[in-house]
Design a protein around this motif. Structure first.
Motif, short mmCIF file in Angstrom:
data_model
loop_
_atom_site.label_atom_id
_atom_site.label_comp_id
_atom_site.label_asym_id
_atom_site.label_seq_id
_atom_site.Cartn_x
_atom_site.Cartn_y
_atom_site.Cartn_z
N ASP A 29 14.56 -47.73 1.29
CA ASP A 29 15.57 -48.33 0.43
C ASP A 29 17.00 -48.13 0.95
OD1 ASP A 29 13.56 -49.11 -1.27
OD2 ASP A 29 13.82 -47.40 -2.63
N MET A 30 17.19 -47.20 1.86
CA MET A 30 18.54 -46.86 2.33
C MET A 30 18.91 -47.66 3.57
SD MET A 30 18.83 -42.77 2.13
CE MET A 30 18.69 -41.87 0.64
N ALA A 31 20.18 -48.05 3.64
CA ALA A 31 20.71 -48.68 4.85
C ALA A 31 20.98 -47.59 5.88
CB ALA A 31 21.98 -49.44 4.51
N GLY A 32 21.20 -47.96 7.15
CA GLY A 32 21.39 -47.00 8.23
C GLY A 32 22.49 -45.99 7.98
N GLY A 33 23.68 -46.45 7.60
CA GLY A 33 24.81 -45.54 7.36
C GLY A 33 24.56 -44.62 6.19
N GLU A 34 23.93 -45.16 5.16
CA GLU A 34 23.64 -44.35 3.97
C GLU A 34 22.63 -43.25 4.31
OE1 GLU A 34 22.08 -45.00 -0.61
OE2 GLU A 34 22.30 -46.73 0.71
N MET A 35 21.67 -43.58 5.17
CA MET A 35 20.67 -42.58 5.58
C MET A 35 21.35 -41.44 6.35
SD MET A 35 17.66 -41.39 5.66
CE MET A 35 16.50 -42.64 5.21
N HIS A 38 23.14 -39.24 3.91
CA HIS A 38 22.15 -38.44 3.18
C HIS A 38 21.69 -37.26 4.04
CE1 HIS A 38 18.84 -37.51 0.50
NE2 HIS A 38 18.00 -37.57 1.52
N GLN A 39 21.39 -37.53 5.30
CA GLN A 39 20.95 -36.48 6.22
C GLN A 39 22.03 -35.42 6.38
OE1 GLN A 39 17.94 -36.14 7.56
NE2 GLN A 39 18.49 -34.29 8.66
N ALA A 40 23.30 -35.84 6.50
CA ALA A 40 24.40 -34.89 6.66
C ALA A 40 24.53 -34.01 5.42
CB ALA A 40 25.70 -35.64 6.93
N ARG A 41 24.39 -34.62 4.22
CA ARG A 41 24.47 -33.83 2.99
C ARG A 41 23.32 -32.83 2.89
NH1 ARG A 41 25.78 -38.96 0.71
NH2 ARG A 41 23.65 -39.13 -0.08
N MET A 42 22.12 -33.27 3.26
CA MET A 42 20.97 -32.36 3.22
C MET A 42 21.17 -31.21 4.20
SD MET A 42 18.72 -33.28 1.00
CE MET A 42 17.21 -32.52 1.55
N GLU A 43 21.68 -31.49 5.38
CA GLU A 43 21.91 -30.44 6.36
C GLU A 43 22.96 -29.46 5.87
OE1 GLU A 43 23.05 -30.17 11.06
OE2 GLU A 43 21.93 -31.91 10.34
N LYS A 44 24.00 -29.97 5.23
CA LYS A 44 25.05 -29.10 4.69
C LYS A 44 24.47 -28.18 3.61
CE LYS A 44 29.69 -29.23 2.76
NZ LYS A 44 30.80 -30.08 2.32
N ARG A 45 23.62 -28.74 2.74
CA ARG A 45 22.99 -27.92 1.70
C ARG A 45 22.10 -26.84 2.30
NH1 ARG A 45 22.80 -32.59 -1.98
NH2 ARG A 45 21.03 -33.38 -0.81
N MET A 46 21.34 -27.21 3.33
CA MET A 46 20.47 -26.22 3.99
C MET A 46 21.31 -25.10 4.61
SD MET A 46 17.33 -26.91 3.48
CE MET A 46 16.49 -25.94 4.72
#
Length: 69
Positions: A29-35, A38-46
Protein backbone atom coordinates in the motif's frame (compact mmCIF):
# COMPACT_ATOMS: atom_id res chain seq x y z
CA UNK A 1 21.71 -5.83 21.97
CA UNK A 2 22.80 -6.61 18.43
CA UNK A 3 21.20 -10.03 18.74
CA UNK A 4 17.88 -8.41 19.60
CA UNK A 5 18.18 -6.05 16.67
CA UNK A 6 19.01 -8.89 14.27
CA UNK A 7 15.93 -10.82 15.38
CA UNK A 8 14.04 -7.85 14.02
CA UNK A 9 11.26 -7.19 11.65
CA UNK A 10 7.70 -8.41 11.73
CA UNK A 11 8.48 -11.11 14.30
CA UNK A 12 8.77 -8.39 16.94
CA UNK A 13 5.24 -7.14 16.26
CA UNK A 14 3.34 -10.32 16.90
CA UNK A 15 3.22 -13.99 16.30
CA UNK A 16 5.33 -15.23 13.43
CA UNK A 17 3.82 -15.66 10.01
CA UNK A 18 0.62 -13.66 10.52
CA UNK A 19 2.62 -10.58 11.53
CA UNK A 20 4.90 -11.05 8.52
CA UNK A 21 1.93 -11.27 6.20
CA UNK A 22 0.43 -8.16 7.77
CA UNK A 23 3.66 -6.22 7.21
CA UNK A 24 3.89 -7.38 3.60
CA UNK A 25 0.33 -6.21 2.93
CA UNK A 26 1.17 -2.80 4.31
CA UNK A 27 4.26 -2.54 2.11
CA UNK A 28 2.14 -2.99 -1.01
CA UNK A 29 0.00 0.00 0.00
CA UNK A 30 2.96 2.36 0.49
CA UNK A 31 4.66 4.42 -2.20
CA UNK A 32 8.48 4.30 -2.45
CA UNK A 33 9.19 7.51 -0.52
CA UNK A 34 6.66 6.66 2.16
CA UNK A 35 8.26 3.24 2.63
CA UNK A 36 11.68 4.83 3.14
CA UNK A 37 10.26 7.24 5.75
CA UNK A 38 8.57 4.33 7.52
CA UNK A 39 11.85 2.38 7.54
CA UNK A 40 13.73 5.41 8.92
CA UNK A 41 11.16 5.83 11.72
CA UNK A 42 11.34 2.14 12.60
CA UNK A 43 15.13 2.27 12.70
CA UNK A 44 15.04 5.35 14.93
CA UNK A 45 12.66 3.57 17.33
CA UNK A 46 14.90 0.50 17.42
CA UNK A 47 17.91 2.70 18.21
CA UNK A 48 16.00 4.40 21.04
CA UNK A 49 14.90 1.05 22.49
CA UNK A 50 18.47 -0.26 22.29
CA UNK A 51 19.75 2.83 24.13
CA UNK A 52 17.10 2.42 26.82
CA UNK A 53 17.97 -1.26 27.30
CA UNK A 54 21.67 -0.44 27.60
CA UNK A 55 20.90 2.26 30.19
CA UNK A 56 18.76 -0.16 32.19
CA UNK A 57 21.55 -2.75 32.18
CA UNK A 58 24.10 -0.14 33.28
CA UNK A 59 21.76 0.97 36.06
CA UNK A 60 21.26 -2.60 37.24
CA UNK A 61 25.02 -3.17 37.27
CA UNK A 62 25.62 0.05 39.20
CA UNK A 63 22.98 -0.89 41.79
CA UNK A 64 24.24 -4.46 42.28
CA UNK A 65 25.84 -5.07 45.66
CA UNK A 66 29.60 -5.34 45.80
CA UNK A 67 30.89 -8.89 46.21
CA UNK A 68 32.00 -9.85 49.73
CA UNK A 69 35.74 -10.30 50.29
Amino acid sequence: MNTMRNMGGPMMMGSGQSAGMMAMGRQKDMAGGEMMQHQARMEKRMDMMQTMMEQMLQHDQAMAPLPAK
